[in-house]
Design an enzyme around this catalytic site. Structure first.
Site, PDB file in Angstrom:
ATOM      1  N   CYS A 117      38.122  90.760  47.951  1.00  0.00           N
ATOM      2  CA  CYS A 117      37.685  89.555  48.663  1.00  0.00           C
ATOM      3  C   CYS A 117      36.191  89.296  48.539  1.00  0.00           C
ATOM      4  CB  CYS A 117      38.064  89.636  50.140  1.00  0.00           C
ATOM      5  SG  CYS A 117      39.833  89.757  50.418  1.00  0.00           S
ATOM      6  N   HIS A 142      40.393  81.092  52.907  1.00  0.00           N
ATOM      7  CA  HIS A 142      39.906  82.304  52.247  1.00  0.00           C
ATOM      8  C   HIS A 142      40.466  82.317  50.828  1.00  0.00           C
ATOM      9  CE1 HIS A 142      38.679  86.252  51.297  1.00  0.00           C
ATOM     10  NE2 HIS A 142      39.583  86.952  51.956  1.00  0.00           N
ATOM     11  N   GLN A 154      46.876  94.753  54.187  1.00  0.00           N
ATOM     12  CA  GLN A 154      45.761  94.384  55.045  1.00  0.00           C
ATOM     13  C   GLN A 154      46.205  93.928  56.427  1.00  0.00           C
ATOM     14  OE1 GLN A 154      42.860  91.816  53.244  1.00  0.00           O
ATOM     15  NE2 GLN A 154      42.580  93.131  51.469  1.00  0.00           N
ATOM     16  N   SER A 164      43.514  84.386  58.106  1.00  0.00           N
ATOM     17  CA  SER A 164      43.052  83.345  57.184  1.00  0.00           C
ATOM     18  C   SER A 164      44.228  82.845  56.349  1.00  0.00           C
ATOM     19  CB  SER A 164      41.950  83.882  56.266  1.00  0.00           C
ATOM     20  OG  SER A 164      42.402  85.020  55.554  1.00  0.00           O
ATOM     21  N   GLY A 180      39.443  94.718  49.872  1.00  0.00           N
ATOM     22  CA  GLY A 180      40.578  95.592  49.673  1.00  0.00           C
ATOM     23  C   GLY A 180      40.181  97.029  49.389  1.00  0.00           C
ATOM     24  N   ARG A 220      42.335  72.611  61.316  1.00  0.00           N
ATOM     25  CA  ARG A 220      43.214  71.886  62.249  1.00  0.00           C
ATOM     26  C   ARG A 220      42.452  71.710  63.565  1.00  0.00           C
ATOM     27  NH1 ARG A 220      46.260  76.080  60.504  1.00  0.00           N
ATOM     28  NH2 ARG A 220      46.323  76.972  62.598  1.00  0.00           N
ATOM     29  N   SER A 270      43.144  70.246  66.207  1.00  0.00           N
ATOM     30  CA  SER A 270      43.950  70.281  67.436  1.00  0.00           C
ATOM     31  C   SER A 270      44.375  71.690  67.838  1.00  0.00           C
ATOM     32  CB  SER A 270      45.196  69.416  67.253  1.00  0.00           C
ATOM     33  OG  SER A 270      45.998  69.922  66.183  1.00  0.00           O
ATOM     34  N   CYS A 317      34.956  92.036  54.546  1.00  0.00           N
ATOM     35  CA  CYS A 317      35.834  93.166  54.234  1.00  0.00           C
ATOM     36  C   CYS A 317      36.484  92.929  52.877  1.00  0.00           C
ATOM     37  CB  CYS A 317      36.883  93.345  55.319  1.00  0.00           C
ATOM     38  SG  CYS A 317      37.866  91.867  55.678  1.00  0.00           S
TER      39      CYS A 317
END
Length: 397
Positions: A91, A353, A151, A252, A385, A215, A217, A383
């Site tokens: 990541c 992500h 993860q 994510s 892997g 989003r 809402s 973070c």
């Protein structure tokens, strides 16, 4: 010592990482090519002057195989003389790309470098690269006889260790959406998002300029109704303290995206008449327990603060990647960090992500936030892997 500066940072608005997502009809090479072409053209930079392009990508298979960064350089119309390489630190791949680029400048090996990242999770789904095979090997199996975990399980273990309840996770996730929606409504992302022409579900060509994963809402109450994603009898027996609180709502989303940073020496920026926006101050990379996997931002942050000679209170904004809600919450708990400074324009739970792109995406947002608020120092960590993390401190100029 030569100083490495950030002249510009850009990104594409996120697209849902599934068929039908806003960017799913666009080849990942073209996503990266778009940010490369745009970051040079909007700064009036001759691409022939770029010494190297370092790109991050996690799913290096299929349409993202064969050094996608080199493919993107050629697709962007850069001279054939401009080299490129693609790296994988999971990541944190494009954050590591930025580290390598800046460190190369500081060492005198480069004058101008572009660090970039891309991931099309709609076209190259997670797990594609292993082809269904065990990628660990017998030595790993011997060292961890009970087996490594995904993860999501690691996020459950962090939740249990730091004693976060489901309500805290969902409240944090809802806040991420609310902050991102507010930032978008105020035009905070306008300076960093590059419009890109895409084909929508109706076959029409449209300009994509808004993060598709936000989003406005979203509420904690609404997220409370979602079911846990990672519960199984096998893991429940192995980890009896797990609360099974990780859901799609406090994680994510799978996302498509690309981003880039134009990095050069301070002297070269001056020579070209370009105004740097920030300088790289300090770097670190750390490893940690691969079972907990997502806790390495904590030791990485300790290392980078020590190298910088700064305390957490000296930092004006922190970008801690929201792979799962307990990751930034545990980090903030360990450092007594100010919640108002943590992902102030929302994080990956809202903005997405796109694995290989996330490092330079966070950097992009952090630079823009420092400029908007007049802050001096920004700290980024995420973070990765197998229990790793990069940490970066930049200083606004």
């Amino acid at each position: 010592m030569t100083k490495a500066v950030i002249v510009d940072v850009v990104r594409i608005a996120s697209g849902k990482g599934k068929p039908g997502g806003a960017l799913s009809g666009t080849h990942p090479v073209e996503l990266m090519a778009h940010v490369l072409r745009s970051i040079t053209s909007r700064n009036g930079l001759d691409p022939a002057l770029v010494d190297d392009v370092i790109g991050g990508c996690v799913g290096q298979a299929g349409e993202q195989a064969l050094n996608i960064t080199r493919s993107a350089v050629l697709s962007a119309g850069f001279p054939e003389s401009v080299p490129a390489t693609t790296i994988d630190r999971q990541c944190g791949s494009s954050q590591q790309a930025a580290h390598f680029a800046a460190q190369g400048v500081i060492a005198g090996a480069y004058d101008i470098v572009i660090a970039a990242g891309v991931e099309s999770m709609s076209r190259v789904p997670m797990g594609t690269t292993t082809m269904g095979k065990d990628a660990s090997g017998p030595g790993i199996a011997a060292r961890y006889p009970e087996g490594l975990v995904n993860q999501g399980i690691s996020a459950e273990l962090i939740t249990a260790k730091w004693k976060f309840d489901r309500e805290a996770l969902d409240a944090f996730a809802a806040q991420s959406h609310q902050r991102a929606a507010e930032a978008a409504a105020k035009g905070r992302f306008d300076k960093e998002i590059l419009p890109i022409s895409v084909t929508n579900a109706a076959g029409e060509t449209v300009s994509h300029t808004v993060d598709e994963t936000v989003r406005a809402s979203t509420t904690a109450e609404g997220l409370a109704g979602l079911k846990p994603s990672f519960y199984s009898e096998k893991y429940a027996q192995r980890f009896p303290d797990a609360q099974w609180s990780i859901t799609p709502g406090n994680s994510s989303p799978l996302t498509d995206g690309a981003s880039a940073a134009l990095i050069m020496s301070e002297e070269m920026a001056s020579k070209l008449g370009l105004t740097p926006r920030a300088r790289f101050h300090s770097f670190s990379v750390a490893g940690d327990d691969p079972i907990f996997m997502l806790t390495a931002p904590i030791p990485a942050t300790h290392k980078v603060l020590a190298r910088a000679g700064l305390s957490i209170d000296d930092i004006d904004t922190y970008e801690v990647n929201e792979a799962f809600a307990p990751v930034p919450l545990a980090w903030a708990h360990e450092f007594g960090a100010d919640p108002a400074k943590l992902n102030p324009w929302g994080g990956a739970i809202a903005l997405g992500h796109a694995l290989g792109s996330s490092g330079t995406r966070l950097l992009t947002t952090m630079v823009n936030h420092l400029e908007a608020t007049g802050g001096r120092y920004g700290l980024q960590t995420m973070c990765e892997g197998a229990g790793m993390a990069n940490a970066t401190i930049i200083e606004r100029i």
